[in-house]
Design a protein around this motif. Structure first.
Motif, mmCIF file in Angstrom:
data_model
loop_
_atom_site.group_PDB
_atom_site.id
_atom_site.type_symbol
_atom_site.label_atom_id
_atom_site.label_comp_id
_atom_site.label_asym_id
_atom_site.label_seq_id
_atom_site.Cartn_x
_atom_site.Cartn_y
_atom_site.Cartn_z
ATOM 1 N N TYR A 136 -8.395 -2.295 1.469
ATOM 2 C CA TYR A 136 -6.978 -2.067 1.164
ATOM 3 C C TYR A 136 -6.745 -2.047 -0.348
ATOM 4 O O TYR A 136 -6.032 -1.173 -0.869
ATOM 5 C CB TYR A 136 -6.115 -3.147 1.807
ATOM 6 N N THR A 137 -7.354 -2.983 -1.047
ATOM 7 C CA THR A 137 -7.217 -3.030 -2.509
ATOM 8 C C THR A 137 -7.725 -1.741 -3.143
ATOM 9 O O THR A 137 -7.140 -1.228 -4.102
ATOM 10 C CB THR A 137 -7.996 -4.233 -3.069
ATOM 11 N N LEU A 153 -4.502 -3.469 5.661
ATOM 12 C CA LEU A 153 -3.678 -4.656 5.456
ATOM 13 C C LEU A 153 -3.118 -5.157 6.783
ATOM 14 O O LEU A 153 -3.081 -6.369 7.033
ATOM 15 C CB LEU A 153 -2.540 -4.347 4.483
ATOM 16 N N THR A 154 -2.720 -4.243 7.648
ATOM 17 C CA THR A 154 -2.170 -4.625 8.950
ATOM 18 C C THR A 154 -3.187 -5.411 9.769
ATOM 19 O O THR A 154 -2.881 -6.475 10.326
ATOM 20 C CB THR A 154 -1.728 -3.375 9.729
ATOM 21 N N GLN A 209 -6.476 -13.684 -0.321
ATOM 22 C CA GLN A 209 -6.236 -12.242 -0.280
ATOM 23 C C GLN A 209 -4.868 -11.919 0.317
ATOM 24 O O GLN A 209 -4.226 -10.945 -0.095
ATOM 25 C CB GLN A 209 -7.361 -11.553 0.494
ATOM 26 N N MET A 210 -4.430 -12.725 1.270
ATOM 27 C CA MET A 210 -3.067 -12.560 1.779
ATOM 28 C C MET A 210 -2.055 -12.787 0.654
ATOM 29 O O MET A 210 -1.068 -12.045 0.525
ATOM 30 C CB MET A 210 -2.809 -13.540 2.923
ATOM 31 N N TYR A 211 -2.302 -13.802 -0.149
ATOM 32 C CA TYR A 211 -1.410 -14.064 -1.284
ATOM 33 C C TYR A 211 -1.455 -12.914 -2.286
ATOM 34 O O TYR A 211 -0.405 -12.465 -2.778
ATOM 35 C CB TYR A 211 -1.803 -15.373 -1.975
ATOM 36 N N GLU A 212 -2.642 -12.423 -2.585
ATOM 37 C CA GLU A 212 -2.770 -11.322 -3.541
ATOM 38 C C GLU A 212 -2.042 -10.073 -3.057
ATOM 39 O O GLU A 212 -1.472 -9.324 -3.861
ATOM 40 C CB GLU A 212 -4.249 -11.007 -3.776
ATOM 41 N N ALA A 213 -2.055 -9.850 -1.741
ATOM 42 C CA ALA A 213 -1.429 -8.644 -1.182
ATOM 43 C C ALA A 213 0.082 -8.771 -1.061
ATOM 44 O O ALA A 213 0.796 -7.763 -1.135
ATOM 45 C CB ALA A 213 -2.032 -8.335 0.185
#
Length: 353
Positions: free
Chosen positions: A132-133, A141-142, A187-191
């Motif tokens: 995703y990144t 992301l989903t 990674q959830m936080y980063e997204a």
């Protein structure tokens, strides 16, 4: 004498120039996997190259966890080429919507399915977050968010917190489910930039350090809550790798130098313990996860020591542990997870400048 010296120099230079690059090695391994560890009729992958001895017609999910990350790294190196989609299509065959949350079974659902391991799911989430990144495709992301929700069903306050290893099994809480769990939460936080995810990452980070870190800085494999938190003291490269990378990511987010210093301490401890006689242990995929931590640290402090050690080992794997089919491993039967591990290592080394 001068002519002889020139001849030797030219011969050495030519031989050296003919050695395949890291990127070429990664692509060679992928071609070998597609030839010897893939069934084009079912479009699914095999556990090992010995079809007669394989326990099942297709691989367990763990091999796919390695392959999806490896193909993501290859796509990041070979711009414009597509490697991930066949792997993603195969992983979809392990997807199970059963309560309490959707996730991925350890085996193909339409054949017999299997248990759901939190770490298997986390490895897929990490690869999907990375994809995703890189691509900004929302589907990654989903699915990664969905896996985060599934992994948190494995959390409770027994033994003071932490994630179990396998759904429905309360006997063990492992570094291999908490280390990658920290990364998924980060990674959830980063997204999303939602602080709750960072709070979860820190909660798991502190618990893992309190319950599973050895005095050396490395990480034990697990504790057994039903046996008075008895420690399984085995040490594996990948457990250090996830915690090393977690420290680097936390440093990047918070700018707290403690995390950077801890990452550097873990890197040094890992090299001292695991890198013996110029070699890392034979578990290629475990070493690939350690390299993820080394690469993350290198981007911050520029110290190539750990990258160079991994390159040395990777060169020896290619020279000494590759068969006529271009599959790698010390055993006659070559496993999918091992191929994926070395594929990822070569792709990452190709990217590191």
């Amino acid at each position: 004498m001068i002519l002889r010296s020139l001849f030797l120099l030219v011969t050495f230079t030519s031989a050296h120039a003919q050695l395949p690059s890291n990127a070429e090695r990664a692509e060679t391994l992928l071609r070998a996997v597609n030839t010897h560890l893939y069934n084009p009729e079912t479009r699914l992958y095999l556990e090992t190259s010995n079809r007669k001895k394989n326990e099942n017609p297709h691989t367990y999910l763990w091999g796919m966890c390695g392959l999806v990350q490896a193909t993501n790294e290859l796509e990041s190196v070979q711009k414009g080429r597509s490697y991930m989609q066949p792997v993603i299509n195969a992983i979809n065959e392990y997807y199970d919507t059963k309560p309490p949350a959707p996730g991925y079974d350890s085996y193909v659902v339409r054949e017999k399915g299997g248990d759901r391991f939190y770490d298997d799911n986390q490895w897929i989430a990490i690869a999907y977050f990375d994809a995703y990144t890189r691509t900004k495709q929302a589907v990654f992301l989903t699915r990664a968010k969905e896996i985060y929700a599934f992994m948190m069903t494995g959390f409770d306050e027994v033994s003071g917190g932490g994630l179990y290893w396998k759904e429905g099994d309360k006997t063990t809480k492992n570094t291999c489910s908490n280390g990658p769990g920290i990364l998924v939460a980060i990674q959830m936080y980063e997204a999303t930039r939602k602080k709750a995810y960072l709070d979860t990452a820190l909660l798991l980070y502190r618990w893992t350090n309190r319950m599973l870190q050895a005095p050396s800085g490395l990480y034990w494999d697990a504790i057994k809550p039903m046996q008075g938190n008895k420690v399984d003291s085995a040490l594996y490269t990948y457990n250090t790798g996830t915690m090393l990378e977690s420290n680097v990511k936390l440093y990047t987010i918070t700018h707290d130098k403690h995390y950077l210093e801890e990452a550097q301490r873990l890197a040094a401890a890992s090299l001292t313990h695991f890198f013996r006689n110029g070699r890392f242990p034979a578990s290629y995929w475990f070493n690939a996860v350690l390299l993820r931590g080394y690469e993350a640290l290198y981007k911050i402090d520029g110290n190539r020591k750990y990258i160079n050690a991994m390159q040395q080992d990777a060169d020896l794997v290619w020279e000494k542990e590759r068969d006529a089919n271009n599959l790698v491993g010390r055993r006659a039967d070559k496993d999918l997870l091992g191929q994926a591990g070395m594929m990822e290592i070569y792709a990452r080394l190709a990217r590191i400048k």
